[in-house]
Write an enzyme that holds these catalytic residues in place. Structure first.
Site, short mmCIF file in Angstrom:
data_model
loop_
_atom_site.label_atom_id
_atom_site.label_comp_id
_atom_site.label_asym_id
_atom_site.label_seq_id
_atom_site.Cartn_x
_atom_site.Cartn_y
_atom_site.Cartn_z
CG ASN A 1 -1.98 1.06 1.17
OD1 ASN A 1 -1.86 2.02 0.42
ND2 ASN A 1 -3.03 0.92 1.95
CG ASP A 2 1.75 2.91 3.68
OD1 ASP A 2 0.70 3.49 3.41
OD2 ASP A 2 1.95 2.31 4.75
CB VAL A 3 5.95 0.48 -1.09
CG1 VAL A 3 6.53 0.28 0.28
CG2 VAL A 3 5.12 -0.72 -1.51
CB ALA B 1 2.02 4.79 6.95
#
Lengths: 104, 468
Positions: free
Chosen positions: B394-396, B435
């Site tokens: 997700n965050d990456v 995050a």
């Protein structure tokens, strides 16, 4: 002031300080070019190495005479051993994965 | 045994220990030699430990001391071995954190016992005892919190004025230590000593508490070097060279490693420690934005899309690890390969919970090394990729890291999946990632959502692909 003076004039202390400074540079030098893939295993391996604190636990056990010190000393030995054994085994398991990959 | 000879052997054992630590660390930083390096350090450690037991421990009641020491060693070895062997690959980071905490606690206990045996030592010794205790305690308390946060037992909490509280605690520790060491209140020394211990424990807890999950590896690495320094204080205490070199090596190598990890995430250490990846703050900012609609894609459509693609890039994240889907993922890759589709993996350096986490996981499933692309290579090849399949990452892949300066992850390098033709995202739900930040990628026109547990979705996808 006396303390500082003692720190740098006493030959034993001076020797220790030299070891510390050289070790700092060595630690930086030794791992400065590690690929990102190895960050986790390296952290885990370093984690196992600071388990060397177990030696302090064993030494303090050798000095312990009363129950309080012996109970805490026993606990320290257990915790230190966990750090060493767990640390090395976990690192080995991670690196085993890389090994398998290479043989393919 | 002759005293001289036993001292000689002990010193040699310590020298061997120090040398193996250096060689071990050196070898651990190269992929081909890493495993051997770990073994070498372990052997050196065993030699140093055995030397200490048989050549250093003595005095009265040796039998009782040996019984306690060996009892502790056996319990620690059995528990440590089983825990390390049984832990799932996904839970590796919290295991490391837990073991790190044990080391910190060990250093703390050593200081406690030394102080208990003699609460009026020479000033030099007192400094060492107090500093060793503070660092060991902070490392212990912090590691336990990090462990709890990583396995979900402890939730992220940002305490109002946390910075100030920490600053006051830190000041309190320094003041109390000065009073104890300077001998300004000799009658109160014992209470003050335990006061320092308590403050250090609270400081360790509050220090780690607000730091977000995505930054946890950096914190563990930092606490790791703390424990190294605590061990080194033990080296000062007993004039013990192997504890000193081992501890300082880990202290300095660990600090460098912490900085390297920050660089891999394009964050500064200061940002990690002060600017917490606040879940609450980011959630509000994300919700305030107009998000629009996302579209779903069926398994069948996904299978067709992938089967007729020339190149598919799989981007794994923590979701893949949680679902234990690495083997199924490898199967999917093989089936696509049989159909003439080129399959590669795009690995973000901090995908998962720790740097290198995904490499370890996919290696476990026998995915060939050449198929794992590092971020730069993956981004270079993105333009020639037809389908990107994001598995629980997700965050990456969050475009906010590039586009939205107000985002907490702004500046972190990402996998630029939107350069590819199609983006398919597999997630369990629309919930934000670790995050705690909304991901606009899911609402972009190129993106289709494929909901479900990664392993089940992959199994169904394989079944569909067999029919295409």
């Amino acid at each position: 002031m006396d303390f500082i003076l003692h720190l740098f004039t006493d030959p034993a202390n001076y020797r220790l300080i030299t070891i510390v400074i050289l070790s700092i540079f060595l630690g930086i030098e030794v791992i400065s070019r590690v690929p990102a893939v190895l960050h986790t295993p390296l952290m885990s391996g370093a984690n196992a190495i600071h388990g060397v604190v177990i030696i302090g636990a064993i030494i303090v056990m050798g000095e312990a005479t009363d129950i309080f010190s012996q109970v805490l000393g026993f606990l320290a030995v257990v915790l230190g051993t966990l750090n060493v054994v767990g640390g090395f085994v976990v690192t080995d398991r991670m690196l085993e994965m890389f090994d398998k990959k290479k043989k393919k | 045994m002759d005293q001289n000879i036993s001292t000689l052997i002990l010193n040699l054992a310590y020298l061997i220990g120090s040398i193996t630590f250096i060689i071990g660390l050196k070898m651990l930083s190269h992929p081909e030699t890493a495993r051997k390096g770990n073994m070498i350090a372990a052997v050196g450690m065993s030699i140093a430990i055995l030397g200490t037991i048989f050549l250093k421990v003595g005095g009265d009641n040796v039998a009782i001391k040996y019984a306690i020491i060996f009892g502790g060693l056996i319990i620690g070895t059995v528990v440590g071995f089983i825990a390390a062997k049984k832990v799932q690959m996904t839970a590796m980071p919290e295991m490391v954190s837990l073991f790190n905490g044990m080391g910190g606690a060990c250093a703390m206990l050593i200081s406690l016992i030394e102080f208990h045996i003699d609460d009026k030592p020479a000033i030099g010794k007192l400094v060492i005892i107090v500093l060793g205790m503070i660092i060991g305690t902070v490392s212990f308390a912090g590691s336990i919190i990090a462990w709890g946060k990583l396995n979900g037992k402890i939730k992220d909490k940002t305490i109002a004025g946390g910075q100030i509280i920490n600053f006051i605690l830190f000041g309190g520790i320094i003041i109390l230590s000065t009073v104890v060491i300077g001998g300004f209140a000799p009658d109160l020394t014992i209470y003050l000593f335990y006061g320092i211990l308590s403050l250090a424990a609270i400081y360790g807890i509050l220090f780690v508490m607000p730091i977000g999950g995505a930054d946890m590896p950096v914190v563990i690495s930092l606490l790791n070097s703390f424990t190294g320094v605590a061990a080194a204080f033990g080296g000062f205490l007993y004039d013990n060279p192997v504890m000193l070199t081992g501890g300082i090596l880990v202290g300095s190598a660990g600090t460098i490693l912490t900085i390297l990890m920050c660089k891999a995430m394009n964050r500064s250490l200061k940002n990690v420690l002060i600017g917490s990846f606040g879940g609450a703050k980011a959630g509000v900012a994300g919700a305030a934005k107009e998000q629009g609609n996302f579209k779903e894609i069926s398994l069948n459509d996904t299978a067709v899309l992938m089967a007729y693609a020339q190149k598919v890039m799989i981007i794994p994240g923590y979701g893949l690890a949680v679902a234990q889907a690495q083997h199924t993922c490898h199967e999917l890759e093989k089936i696509l390969g049989e159909k003439g589709v080129e399959v590669v993996y795009g690995i973000h350096p901090v995908a998962g919970r720790m740097p290198g986490h995904m490499n370890v996981l996919l290696a476990e499933a026998d995915v060939p090394y050449e198929k794992l692309l590092e971020m730069e290579d993956a981004n270079d090849q993105m333009g020639s990729t037809n389908v990107v399949l994001i598995l629980g990452a997700n965050d990456v892949v969050n475009p906010a890291a590039k586009e939205d300066p107000t985002s907490p992850i702004y500046g972190m390098p990402i996998l630029e999946v939107e350069k590819a033709e199609h983006v398919i995202v597999n997630k369990r739900s629309m919930k934000p990632g670790y995050a705690g930040i909304e991901n606009e990628l899911f609402f972009r026109p190129k993106t289709s959502m494929l909901f479900g547990d990664a392993k089940k979705v992959l199994q169904n996808l394989i079944a569909e692909l067999k029919q295409v």
